[in-house]
Design a protein around this motif. Sequence first.
Motif, PDB file in Angstrom:
ATOM      1  N   ARG A   3       1.072  -1.144  -0.065  1.00 17.94           N
ATOM      2  CA  ARG A   3      -0.037   0.179  -0.015  1.00 17.94           C
ATOM      3  C   ARG A   3       0.871   1.130  -0.121  1.00 17.94           C
ATOM      4  O   ARG A   3       1.984   1.343   0.760  1.00 17.94           O
ATOM      5  N   TYR A   5       0.623   5.577   0.357  1.00 17.50           N
ATOM      6  CA  TYR A   5       0.063   6.697   0.698  1.00 17.50           C
ATOM      7  C   TYR A   5       1.020   7.942   0.295  1.00 17.50           C
ATOM      8  O   TYR A   5       2.055   8.174   0.462  1.00 17.50           O
ATOM      9  N   LEU A   6       0.283   8.690  -0.755  1.00 21.32           N
ATOM     10  CA  LEU A   6       0.851   9.722  -1.447  1.00 21.32           C
ATOM     11  C   LEU A   6       0.468  11.379  -0.907  1.00 21.32           C
ATOM     12  O   LEU A   6      -0.690  11.408  -1.076  1.00 21.32           O
ATOM     13  N   TYR A  11       1.434  14.680  -6.003  1.00 24.27           N
ATOM     14  CA  TYR A  11       0.791  14.717  -7.319  1.00 24.27           C
ATOM     15  C   TYR A  11       1.076  15.943  -7.975  1.00 24.27           C
ATOM     16  O   TYR A  11       0.489  16.046  -8.944  1.00 24.27           O
ATOM     17  N   LEU A  34       1.940   5.652 -10.191  1.00 30.70           N
ATOM     18  CA  LEU A  34       0.495   5.617 -10.680  1.00 30.70           C
ATOM     19  C   LEU A  34       0.219   4.408 -11.590  1.00 30.70           C
ATOM     20  O   LEU A  34      -0.470   3.973 -11.761  1.00 30.70           O
ATOM     21  N   VAL A  37       0.189   1.267  -9.935  1.00 35.03           N
ATOM     22  CA  VAL A  37      -1.223   1.304  -9.318  1.00 35.03           C
ATOM     23  C   VAL A  37      -2.197   0.687 -10.117  1.00 35.03           C
ATOM     24  O   VAL A  37      -3.005   0.110  -9.868  1.00 35.03           O
ATOM     25  N   GLU A  43      -1.059  -0.747  -4.247  1.00 37.86           N
ATOM     26  CA  GLU A  43      -2.551  -0.285  -3.961  1.00 37.86           C
ATOM     27  C   GLU A  43      -2.350   1.327  -3.490  1.00 37.86           C
ATOM     28  O   GLU A  43      -1.534   1.414  -2.321  1.00 37.86           O
ATOM     29  N   LEU A  44      -3.082   2.164  -3.831  1.00 36.45           N
ATOM     30  CA  LEU A  44      -3.180   3.486  -3.865  1.00 36.45           C
ATOM     31  C   LEU A  44      -4.090   3.695  -2.346  1.00 36.45           C
ATOM     32  O   LEU A  44      -5.339   3.258  -2.556  1.00 36.45           O
ATOM     33  N   SER A  46      -6.021   6.285   0.049  1.00 37.16           N
ATOM     34  CA  SER A  46      -6.184   7.804   0.175  1.00 37.16           C
ATOM     35  C   SER A  46      -6.945   8.140   1.489  1.00 37.16           C
ATOM     36  O   SER A  46      -6.959   7.493   2.534  1.00 37.16           O
ATOM     37  N   TYR A  69      -7.430  10.817  -9.481  1.00 40.73           N
ATOM     38  CA  TYR A  69      -6.337  10.138  -8.754  1.00 40.73           C
ATOM     39  C   TYR A  69      -7.043   9.348  -7.464  1.00 40.73           C
ATOM     40  O   TYR A  69      -6.653   8.290  -6.976  1.00 40.73           O
ATOM     41  N   ALA A  73      -7.875   5.132  -5.499  1.00 40.21           N
ATOM     42  CA  ALA A  73      -7.458   4.908  -4.328  1.00 40.21           C
ATOM     43  C   ALA A  73      -8.687   4.277  -3.575  1.00 40.21           C
ATOM     44  O   ALA A  73      -9.650   4.271  -3.720  1.00 40.21           O
TER      45      ALA A  73
END
Length: 73
Positions: A3, A5-6, A11, A34, A37, A43-44, A46, A69, A73
Motif C-alpha cells: 500500500r 500513501y502519497l 501529485y 501511478l 497502481v 495499492e493507492l 487515500s 487520482y 485509491a
Amino acid sequence: MTRVYLDISIYNPPFNDERQPKIFLETQAVILILQMVEVQLLELVSSSVLEYENSRNPFMFNKQSMVQYLQIA
C-alpha cells in the motif's frame, strides 16, 4: 500487495515546469507509481485529509486531476 500513501504535494510535479531536472525526475517517479497502481502492483491509499486539501486547490485543472487520482485509491 504494498500500500502506498502519497501526500498531496506528490501529485503536483506533473503540473510543474519539467525543464528543471529535479521536477522532471519527480514527475517520472509519480507517473511510474501511478502506472504500478493501474496494473495492481501497488495499492493507492487515500484519506479525507487529501480530499479536503484538494478541495482547497485554487487550480481547477489540478483539482480535477486529483479527484481522478483519489478515485483510483
